[in-house]
Scaffold this active site. Structure first.
Site, PDB file in Angstrom:
ATOM      1  N   GLN A  64       0.638  -1.094  -0.008  1.00  0.00           N
ATOM      2  CA  GLN A  64       0.314   0.058   0.130  1.00  0.00           C
ATOM      3  C   GLN A  64       0.000   1.032  -0.647  1.00  0.00           C
ATOM      4  OE1 GLN A  64      -1.329  -1.100   4.312  1.00  0.00           O
ATOM      5  NE2 GLN A  64      -1.545   1.031   4.419  1.00  0.00           N
ATOM      6  N   CYS A  70      -4.972   0.266   3.882  1.00  0.00           N
ATOM      7  CA  CYS A  70      -4.674  -1.465   4.217  1.00  0.00           C
ATOM      8  C   CYS A  70      -6.231  -1.941   4.098  1.00  0.00           C
ATOM      9  CB  CYS A  70      -4.252  -1.358   5.620  1.00  0.00           C
ATOM     10  SG  CYS A  70      -5.202  -0.045   7.350  1.00  0.00           S
ATOM     11  N   HIS A 367      -5.219  -0.687  11.830  1.00  0.00           N
ATOM     12  CA  HIS A 367      -4.794  -1.460  10.080  1.00  0.00           C
ATOM     13  C   HIS A 367      -5.647  -2.942  10.371  1.00  0.00           C
ATOM     14  CE1 HIS A 367      -1.888  -2.589   7.050  1.00  0.00           C
ATOM     15  NE2 HIS A 367      -1.131  -3.136   7.982  1.00  0.00           N
ATOM     16  N   ASN A 388       0.374  -9.358   5.208  1.00  0.00           N
ATOM     17  CA  ASN A 388       0.163  -7.762   5.505  1.00  0.00           C
ATOM     18  C   ASN A 388       0.573  -7.435   4.314  1.00  0.00           C
ATOM     19  OD1 ASN A 388      -0.019  -5.163   6.717  1.00  0.00           O
ATOM     20  ND2 ASN A 388       1.729  -5.482   7.856  1.00  0.00           N
TER      21      ASN A 388
END
Length: 446
Positions: A64, A70, A367, A388
């Site tokens: 990102q 996110c 997040h 992630n």
């Protein structure tokens, strides 16, 4: 009673500091290396080795970059995982995050105008108005907000709308757009409170403002295309495919094919004001006016985790929201309560319950990521595999290990297909939601 600090206090503090075991060594260690390095627990590496009994294969990790998207990346990643399996797509295939980013900021502008108009009679120092003006829009969001965007605008592959400088580095556009929205709030409030404008005049002004916002966003991200060709080579046999003249809505229907109503938000909020097995929504939180509203079902942690396990067992990854900065080592990809021994380093008590941390502002969701695996021992989870969206240079090529204890304390939200819910939980989800205040911690944006 006078609570000022006096010279006698300072002298006593100084004496206690000098008498504290290893004070000079610890002072040298912390000043030289910083709090995190000085308190890092080496054993956390071995305790959180990246091995899992259930481990979904999900391809390359996305990035990102310098943006707060996110929640979009995580949601689109869960969809691309499914697409990669169905259509044999390459590991580096991605859906366009820039496309969703454009429409999210455009829709958030309109959502902000609606809230400004609804609260126009309130004073500017009222908590609701102050909350609105503090940050008219930002990059963050929640699962239901992404569903609202997709239902209206569809999705497209990244090749049809790639990243721009501004989608990857959003600080500049956020500053300009928030400046513009606050300016527009002044205009709208004056029209209502001073000019006593009618609805038609207010709506005309709103449309003019939105036209300006569309232009700003098109300059910033590029104007989204309405039709595109989907071209790709399959991973295993390298065959070329082209599907021409698709719309974003048709692409979603054909290649993703999810019924978004099947995927719902489950939260884990053990505060006294939120009963378990009850649904909640948040006042003034959303992006698409008239679109899907925020709705959470609050469950105890054991039920919360069991739903995630059932979905993983069936080969589906799990979108989740957490407080990622807490006891998290980015380079090594570890999220565990024993990562840093702050309390031992400073000889202080830092323990708070999950409910206390939420109530007192110590923790909240900040997040969103994707759970792609879990390690079960005797049927119980010990650690979880996390995809992630910070690129492949952190963690284990972008993947993190989340200890089960860390999940208990700092994980707040998962997205689950309703088919994994019992009949009782389905009835719970069907309940009318309790409306929470705009600043409730369950309304924070990932």
């Amino acid at each position: 009673m006078n609570f000022s600090i006096n010279k006698e206090d300072i002298a006593n503090f100084h004496k206690d500091y000098r008498n504290h075991p290893n004070s000079s060594v610890l002072e040298n260690t912390v000043t030289k290396n910083g709090v995190r390095n000085a308190s890092f627990n080496w054993h956390s590496i071995a305790d959180n080795a990246p091995h899992f009994s259930i481990d979904l294969k999900t391809g390359d990790v996305s990035d990102q970059k310098q943006s707060g998207r996110c929640w979009m990346f995580a949601a689109l990643n869960t969809m691309r995982h499914d697409m990669q399996q169905k259509f044999n797509l390459p590991d580096n295939f991605e859906l366009s995050q820039a496309y969703q980013f454009f429409w999210d900021k455009f829709e958030k502008s309109n959502y902000f105008y609606q809230n400004v108009i609804k609260t126009a009679k309130k004073a500017t120092d009222s908590r609701k108005v102050a909350w609105l003006m503090n940050e008219p829009q930002n990059d963050g969001g929640q699962w239901d907000m992404l569903c609202a965007l997709i239902s209206k605008y569809g999705v497209m592959p990244k090749s049809a709308m790639p990243e721009s400088f501004n989608s990857s580095n959003s600080r500049g556009i956020d500053e300009v757009l928030n400046n513009k929205l606050r300016h527009d709030a002044v205009v709208l409030r004056k029209m209502i409170n001073e000019d006593h404008a009618n609805e038609e005049a207010i709506d005309k002004q709103r449309r003019k403002m939105l036209n300006e916002n569309y232009r700003i966003l098109a300059y910033t991200f590029g104007e989204p295309v309405s039709h595109f060709d989907f071209e790709y080579r399959t991973k295993k046999d390298n065959k070329f495919h082209r599907d021409a003249n698709l719309t974003p809505q048709k692409f979603f229907e054909k290649y993703v094919g999810w019924n978004l109503d099947d995927y719902i938000s489950i939260i884990q909020a053990p505060t006294a004001d939120k009963k378990y097995h009850q649904t909640y929504t948040i006042d003034m939180l959303g992006n698409v006016v008239g679109g899907r509203e925020i709705k959470h079902l609050n469950l105890p942690m054991d039920e919360f985790k069991q739903l995630a396990i059932e979905q993983l067992k069936n080969g589906e990854s799990v979108w989740f929201g957490s407080d990622v900065i807490k006891y998290s080592e980015t380079k090594l990809g570890i999220m565990a309560l024993n990562t840093y021994d702050y309390d031992k380093l400073f000889d202080v008590d830092l323990e708070m319950t999950k409910a206390e941390a939420l109530d007192y502002g110590e923790s909240m969701m900040d997040h969103a990521m994707v759970i792609t695996g879990v390690d079960l021992v005797d049927g119980k989870p010990t650690k979880w595999k996390v995809e992630n969206s910070w690129g492949n240079k952190v963690g284990h090529k972008g993947y993190f290990v989340m200890s089960d204890a860390w999940m208990d304390k700092y994980c707040y939200q998962i997205v689950i297909n309703k088919k994994y819910l019992s009949d009782d939980l389905k009835r719970d989800y069907a309940k009318s939601p309790v409306v929470l205040k705009p600043w409730d911690p369950m309304g924070t944006l990932a």
